[in-house]
Design an enzyme around this catalytic site. Structure first.
Site, PDB file in Angstrom:
ATOM      1  N   THR A 183       0.718  -2.247   0.656  1.00 43.74           N
ATOM      2  CA  THR A 183      -0.329  -1.694  -0.197  1.00 43.74           C
ATOM      3  C   THR A 183      -0.417  -0.171  -0.142  1.00 43.74           C
ATOM      4  O   THR A 183      -1.325   0.417  -0.737  1.00 43.74           O
ATOM      5  CB  THR A 183      -1.708  -2.270   0.198  1.00 43.74           C
ATOM      6  OG1 THR A 183      -1.944  -1.986   1.583  1.00 43.74           O
ATOM      7  CG2 THR A 183      -1.774  -3.760  -0.040  1.00 43.74           C
ATOM      8  N   LYS A 184       0.521   0.477   0.552  1.00 45.37           N
ATOM      9  CA  LYS A 184       0.452   1.936   0.678  1.00 45.37           C
ATOM     10  C   LYS A 184       0.955   2.626  -0.596  1.00 45.37           C
ATOM     11  O   LYS A 184       1.575   2.012  -1.458  1.00 45.37           O
ATOM     12  CB  LYS A 184       1.271   2.396   1.895  1.00 45.37           C
ATOM     13  CG  LYS A 184       0.670   1.942   3.228  1.00 45.37           C
ATOM     14  CD  LYS A 184      -0.726   2.506   3.437  1.00 45.37           C
ATOM     15  CE  LYS A 184      -1.247   2.315   4.841  1.00 45.37           C
ATOM     16  NZ  LYS A 184      -1.545   0.928   5.203  1.00 45.37           N
ATOM     17  N   ASN A 185       0.704   3.925  -0.681  1.00 51.43           N
ATOM     18  CA  ASN A 185       1.070   4.685  -1.883  1.00 51.43           C
ATOM     19  C   ASN A 185       2.572   4.664  -2.134  1.00 51.43           C
ATOM     20  O   ASN A 185       3.023   4.757  -3.270  1.00 51.43           O
ATOM     21  CB  ASN A 185       0.601   6.132  -1.753  1.00 51.43           C
ATOM     22  CG  ASN A 185      -0.920   6.242  -1.675  1.00 51.43           C
ATOM     23  OD1 ASN A 185      -1.625   5.235  -1.713  1.00 51.43           O
ATOM     24  ND2 ASN A 185      -1.421   7.455  -1.578  1.00 51.43           N
TER      25      ASN A 185
END
Length: 389
Positions: A183-185
């Site tokens: 879910t990170k950038n």
């Protein structure tokens, strides 16, 4: 009610990532190799760091950093209580004692004034977290680091794009630790990176991340390397190492994701700004910051319920959002609430009062590039309804 669920976090994966991974699979070399090195090189250039070292998680990055910044048994490492368990666990696994400095109630990052209160003769390092993508007060923190001659490790799990006075976070400390969780950038599924500007620390971590071997497997066994070798070379074990390496399958995704990073940042910023605009005049608080001297990574949009202005509570809010098919997250409960740490260190509700308040009342709304303006307007409408009902 919206029929289709707006999930809390969603990676943006396209045919370009599929093609990149497929190419690695067809090469028959899927472990750590040339694609991983290329990802390291490009990430290093993006962050304007001297070195970048890929690992299999941000937790691994933190642990390696603590080990090779010279943190020893019974040393004290000051950190924030508003963080994920991996920050605390890494300190413990390095043999040190985590010491908590409370957060600033306005921006939810570690408060430099609280840091100085916690420094003792045993304090050897600071481990700061740039929460939600907002850089910490680096001017004040660097003064403390220099004054007390401390090591500085930056937990940049939320902050790939973040800058402070135009300097990339991850370059202030001895190391910077990044997360590429799903879910990170920027995602590689699982994975992480360490930025480092010190040759000695970097070289030791590079060896230690893969069993302490003197030569990576791909440099010994890839066909191109075998053809050019004049004599057989045995590997040596030069450090008591770990199994923390990234592999080419993950790096192949990362190379594509890195190209999208700036464009996706702009999308998240637009959604972040829309949330701020639509959710004014509600009994909530958000991170306070000025765009003048910092670049926020816009990884999370945090809401803190203001208990001085409403009797509404966070758990009812979560259930309300769920009923309306809106995903959400909690980033984070204060680590002082966690059973293992309470038992081990005696932390309680009075240990860090600001963190306890924020941890009891925070919620994160969806923020990712594939959202739509319609989605954000729908979410804001439901948030307004909850607090005005």
């Amino acid at each position: 009610m919206k029929k289709k669920l707006i999930i809390f976090g969603k990676p943006q994966l396209t045919n370009e990532e599929v093609k990149s991974v497929t190419k690695v699979i067809k090469s028959k070399w899927i472990g750590s190799g040339p694609i991983t090195e290329e990802f390291e090189r490009r990430f290093k250039n993006y962050k304007k760091s001297k070195h970048a070292l890929s690992v299999n998680s941000c937790t691994a990055a933190l642990h390696l950093s603590l080990m090779y910044c010279g943190i020893k048994y019974n040393d004290e490492v000051i950190t924030t209580p508003m963080t994920f368990a991996s920050t605390i666990n890494s300190i413990i696994l390095a043999g040190a004692k985590p010491v908590l400095a409370d957060i600033d109630p306005n921006n939810f990052n570690i408060d430099p004034k609280e840091i100085e209160k916690k420094i003792t003769k045993k304090t050897k390092a600071l481990l700061i977290v740039h929460l939600a993508g907002l850089p910490c007060d680096m001017n004040s923190i660097m003064k403390i680091v220099k004054k007390y001659k401390l090591k500085l490790i930056e937990d940049c799990a939320h902050s790939i794009e973040s800058r402070y006075h135009n300097k990339h976070v991850g370059n202030f400390g001895d190391t910077g630790c990044f997360s590429f969780y799903s879910t990170k950038n920027l995602t590689t599924g699982e994975g992480g990176m360490i930025t480092c500007n010190k040759d000695g620390i970097y070289k030791k971590m590079r060896v230690a991340r893969l069993h302490g071997l003197s030569k990576d497997a791909w440099k010994r066994y890839l066909p191109d390397n075998i053809k050019t070798r004049k004599k057989f070379e045995h590997y040596d074990v030069t450090e008591v190492g770990l199994k923390y390496n990234m592999i080419d399958l993950n790096a192949a995704i990362g190379l594509v994701q890195l190209k999208k990073l700036d464009n996706n940042w702009k999308k998240r910023k637009n959604f972040f700004d829309l949330y701020k605009k639509k959710l004014t005049n509600l009994p909530i608080k958000t991170q306070k910051f000025s765009n003048k001297n910092i670049k926020h990574a816009y990884h999370l949009f945090l809401i803190i319920i203001d208990k001085n202005k409403t009797k509404k509570n966070r758990d009812d809010f979560i259930l309300f959002l769920k009923k309306n098919n809106i995903g959400c997250g909690i980033n984070y409960r204060s680590v002082t609430d966690m059973s293992v740490y309470k038992k081990k260190f005696g932390w309680n509700v009075n240990t860090c009062k600001n963190s306890k308040y924020v941890g009891d009342n925070t919620i994160s709304l969806p923020l990712y590039p594939d959202l739509t303006i319609k989605d954000v307007n729908f979410i804001c409408g439901k948030v307004q309804k909850f607090f005005k009902s």
